[in-house]
Structure formats: C-alpha cells, structure tokens
Design an enzyme around this catalytic site. Structure first.
Site, mmCIF file in Angstrom:
data_model
loop_
_atom_site.group_PDB
_atom_site.id
_atom_site.type_symbol
_atom_site.label_atom_id
_atom_site.label_comp_id
_atom_site.label_asym_id
_atom_site.label_seq_id
_atom_site.Cartn_x
_atom_site.Cartn_y
_atom_site.Cartn_z
ATOM 1 N N ASN A 10 -36.922 -50.610 -12.298
ATOM 2 C CA ASN A 10 -36.103 -50.935 -13.475
ATOM 3 C C ASN A 10 -36.387 -49.860 -14.525
ATOM 4 O O ASN A 10 -37.446 -49.871 -15.140
ATOM 5 C CB ASN A 10 -36.484 -52.332 -13.996
ATOM 6 C CG ASN A 10 -35.757 -52.678 -15.290
ATOM 7 O OD1 ASN A 10 -34.867 -51.950 -15.730
ATOM 8 N ND2 ASN A 10 -36.145 -53.794 -15.901
ATOM 9 N N TRP A 11 -35.435 -48.973 -14.687
ATOM 10 C CA TRP A 11 -35.653 -47.860 -15.629
ATOM 11 C C TRP A 11 -35.535 -48.299 -17.084
ATOM 12 O O TRP A 11 -35.814 -47.531 -17.984
ATOM 13 C CB TRP A 11 -34.649 -46.741 -15.331
ATOM 14 C CG TRP A 11 -35.153 -45.792 -14.282
ATOM 15 C CD1 TRP A 11 -36.175 -46.024 -13.404
ATOM 16 C CD2 TRP A 11 -34.673 -44.466 -14.000
ATOM 17 N NE1 TRP A 11 -36.352 -44.926 -12.598
ATOM 18 C CE2 TRP A 11 -35.441 -43.964 -12.939
ATOM 19 C CE3 TRP A 11 -33.658 -43.678 -14.529
ATOM 20 C CZ2 TRP A 11 -35.237 -42.685 -12.415
ATOM 21 C CZ3 TRP A 11 -33.439 -42.420 -14.009
ATOM 22 C CH2 TRP A 11 -34.235 -41.921 -12.953
ATOM 23 N N LYS A 12 -35.040 -49.495 -17.329
ATOM 24 C CA LYS A 12 -34.804 -49.965 -18.708
ATOM 25 C C LYS A 12 -33.979 -48.894 -19.434
ATOM 26 O O LYS A 12 -33.133 -48.253 -18.799
ATOM 27 C CB LYS A 12 -36.136 -50.298 -19.380
ATOM 28 C CG LYS A 12 -36.965 -51.263 -18.507
ATOM 29 C CD LYS A 12 -38.131 -51.890 -19.182
ATOM 30 C CE LYS A 12 -38.817 -52.857 -18.221
ATOM 31 N NZ LYS A 12 -39.938 -53.568 -18.814
ATOM 32 N N HIS A 93 -33.308 -60.557 -17.253
ATOM 33 C CA HIS A 93 -34.617 -59.974 -17.553
ATOM 34 C C HIS A 93 -35.134 -60.565 -18.866
ATOM 35 O O HIS A 93 -34.350 -60.848 -19.778
ATOM 36 C CB HIS A 93 -34.495 -58.444 -17.656
ATOM 37 C CG HIS A 93 -35.831 -57.769 -17.685
ATOM 38 N ND1 HIS A 93 -36.601 -57.707 -18.815
ATOM 39 C CD2 HIS A 93 -36.546 -57.154 -16.705
ATOM 40 C CE1 HIS A 93 -37.742 -57.076 -18.529
ATOM 41 N NE2 HIS A 93 -37.724 -56.735 -17.256
ATOM 42 N N GLU A 164 -41.533 -62.469 -13.103
ATOM 43 C CA GLU A 164 -42.126 -61.494 -14.015
ATOM 44 C C GLU A 164 -42.743 -62.241 -15.199
ATOM 45 O O GLU A 164 -42.029 -62.556 -16.167
ATOM 46 C CB GLU A 164 -41.068 -60.535 -14.547
ATOM 47 C CG GLU A 164 -40.478 -59.621 -13.516
ATOM 48 C CD GLU A 164 -39.958 -58.327 -14.145
ATOM 49 O OE1 GLU A 164 -40.376 -57.259 -13.694
ATOM 50 O OE2 GLU A 164 -39.160 -58.393 -15.090
ATOM 51 N N GLY A 170 -45.464 -54.485 -19.108
ATOM 52 C CA GLY A 170 -45.857 -53.402 -20.013
ATOM 53 C C GLY A 170 -47.272 -53.515 -20.545
ATOM 54 O O GLY A 170 -47.653 -52.770 -21.448
ATOM 55 N N SER A 209 -46.372 -54.729 -14.664
ATOM 56 C CA SER A 209 -47.495 -53.776 -14.567
ATOM 57 C C SER A 209 -47.887 -53.446 -13.120
ATOM 58 O O SER A 209 -49.065 -53.244 -12.826
ATOM 59 C CB SER A 209 -48.711 -54.278 -15.365
ATOM 60 O OG SER A 209 -48.396 -54.313 -16.740
HETATM 61 P P1 13P Z 1 -43.690 -52.727 -16.221
HETATM 62 O O1 13P Z 1 -43.828 -52.401 -14.758
HETATM 63 O O2 13P Z 1 -43.572 -51.503 -17.072
HETATM 64 O O3 13P Z 1 -44.730 -53.694 -16.679
HETATM 65 O O4 13P Z 1 -42.270 -53.465 -16.400
HETATM 66 C C1 13P Z 1 -41.991 -54.536 -15.562
HETATM 67 C C2 13P Z 1 -40.577 -54.926 -15.768
HETATM 68 O O5 13P Z 1 -40.202 -55.428 -16.799
HETATM 69 C C3 13P Z 1 -39.645 -54.660 -14.651
HETATM 70 O O6 13P Z 1 -38.453 -55.338 -14.803
#
Ligand code: 13P
Length: 258
Positions: A10-12, A93, A164, A170, A209
């Site tokens: 997920n590149w956000k 999400h 999640e 994060g 994470s």
């Molecule tokens: P991180 O892997 O940076 O914690 O993010 C997880 C996430 O939100 C994936 O959708």
C-alpha cells in the site's frame, strides 16, 4: 491446490511514475508461492499497467467509490480502476475510516462495486489502541465485519480481509505473531459462524509495520494468508525480501493427480 501467500503493498500517498518503473525490474523475478501486488495512487495506475503488465506483479488502487458514476466530484469508480488492468482495491483502510469518516455501511457499498467491476477488494479492519486496552478488539472486529458478511452472502469468498491493528500501523512494532494467530483465528471463526462454507475461501492478511526482518515470522503462521505492507513496500529491495519470505512460507502446491 496452491496456497500462495499474498504480499500487497500500500503506497498510500507516496511514489512517482519513475518509482513504479523501478519496481518493474524486480518484478521480472518470479516468486513461486508468492502473489504480489502494489496498490498505488490513482494517477500512477497507467504507469503500473505499463510497467507491470508483462511481469508477475499485479497492481491496484487504495479506495473506490460506492457509486457507479454521476455527480460525485473527486470520486473514482471501481470500473474506472479496472480499466487500467488493476486486480485489487483496498477498501476501508483505517486512514480512510478516520480521515474521511467512512462508515461500515459505505464500505459494504464499495466492496460490492469493486466485486461487480471484477476487482478483488482488500477490506481492512482493526482496533485502535484504546479499544485494544479496553479489551474491545473482538467487538470492534465483529462490528466492522458483520454488515459485510450479511450483505455479501456467497460473494464473501471473493474478498480478502486485512487485519491491521491501528496501533501497529507506522509504529515500527508489528503485533506479536501469537496475537496475530489469535486474532486471525477469531476472524475466521466469526466468518464461518455467520457465512458457513463461503468463509473458507476468504484470505486473511496481517498489516502493520511488516518489514523484511519480521515478515517470515508473521508469514510462517498458518492462519496468515499474506501481508499488507505500507512503508516497506516503497523500497524495491525491501518489498522483494518480503516476497521471498512469503515464497518460503507458502504451502507447496498439491498435485491434482492421484
Ligand atoms: P506500515 O507497514 O507502514 O505500518 O503501514 C501498514 C498499512 O497501513 C498498510 O495498509
């Protein structure tokens, strides 16, 4: 039947067309036992289609509308995403639930539109730190999933669920593998209780994470069908290491021959 593990990046709101192209080189390597995809921002879908089209890497988006078309300024429909060859779309999400006040009902609508457009929705669920501390995790997950299970019926088997925990995203600290086992087991049991046999096809991922150092410990857990990766999906080498861990943890394909 093959039990390939899924690795979804997920590149956000990160990345660029040149970063997409950097991943095309690594995607040339095959990872038997790992199915990998990057969910990129909408404007990068054409670059992903061009770069990954001839590779084993799939691509997708990070949200879709709960409507087909019409006067919905700024929205993007599942059909539009599918036109760029996307396979997946992330729905619900926690960053969208929190920042855009998405409700469980809206998320059901998005999932239905994604399925109708031929996309595989990856539905995110998970509790906040205060809910975990208040021992409300099971209640939160049940609330986030129940409407969906009831609305989808037999289509339930076509979705992917990503657990999640919001507190792990994060933070640099993934949930402990034992806790992941326990929670994914709870989700699987809850789906089976409400949906019967359609629940057995649902793949349940862990996200929060995940990185190359902890990926194998997480992916080797039996209930974990794959991982949803944020920041570690932005670097080709890290993403590739997670894919390799997934390939090592996959169950070998069983032959149909008797
Ligand atoms: P991180 O892997 O940076 O914690 O993010 C997880 C996430 O939100 C994936 O959708």
């Amino acid at each position: 039947m093959s039990a390939a593990k899924l690795v979804i990046g997920n590149w956000k709101m990160n990345g660029s067309a040149s970063q997409v192209r950097a991943f095309a080189n690594l995607a040339a390597c095959e990872w038997p036992g790992c199915e990998a995809a990057l969910c990129v921002p909408y404007p990068l879908l054409p670059a992903a289609q061009m770069a990954f089209g001839a590779t084993p890497l799939r691509w997708g988006a990070q949200d879709c509308s709960a409507e087909d078309d019409g006067a919905f300024t700024g929205e993007v429909s599942a059909r539009m995403i599918r036109e760029f060859g996307a396979r997946y779309v992330i729905v619900g999400h926690s960053e969208r639930r929190a920042g855009h006040a998405e409700t469980d009902g809206q998320i059901v609508g998005k999932v239905q539109h994604a399925l109708a457009a031929g996309l595989t929705p990856i539905v995110c669920v998970g509790e906040k730190a205060e809910e975990r501390d208040g021992e409300q995790t099971a209640m939160v997950l049940r609330r986030q999933l129940l409407q969906l299970v009831r609305a989808l019926g037999r289509d339930l088997g076509s979705i992917v669920i990503a657990y999640e925990p919001v507190w792990a995203i994060g933070s640099g600290d993934a949930a402990a593998p034992g806790m992941i086992d326990h929670t994914l087991g709870f989700i699987a049991d809850m789906l089976t209780f409400h949906a019967g046999s359609s629940a057995s096809a649902v793949r349940i991922l862990y996200g929060g994470s995940v990185n190359p150092r902890n990926a194998e410990a997480i992916l080797s857990r039996k209930p974990v069908a794959g991982v949803l990766v944020g920041s570690a999906a932005l670097a080709p080498a890290d993403f590739m290491d997670i894919c390799k861990a997934a390939a090592r943890c996959s169950t070998p394909a069983t032959s149909d021959a008797t």
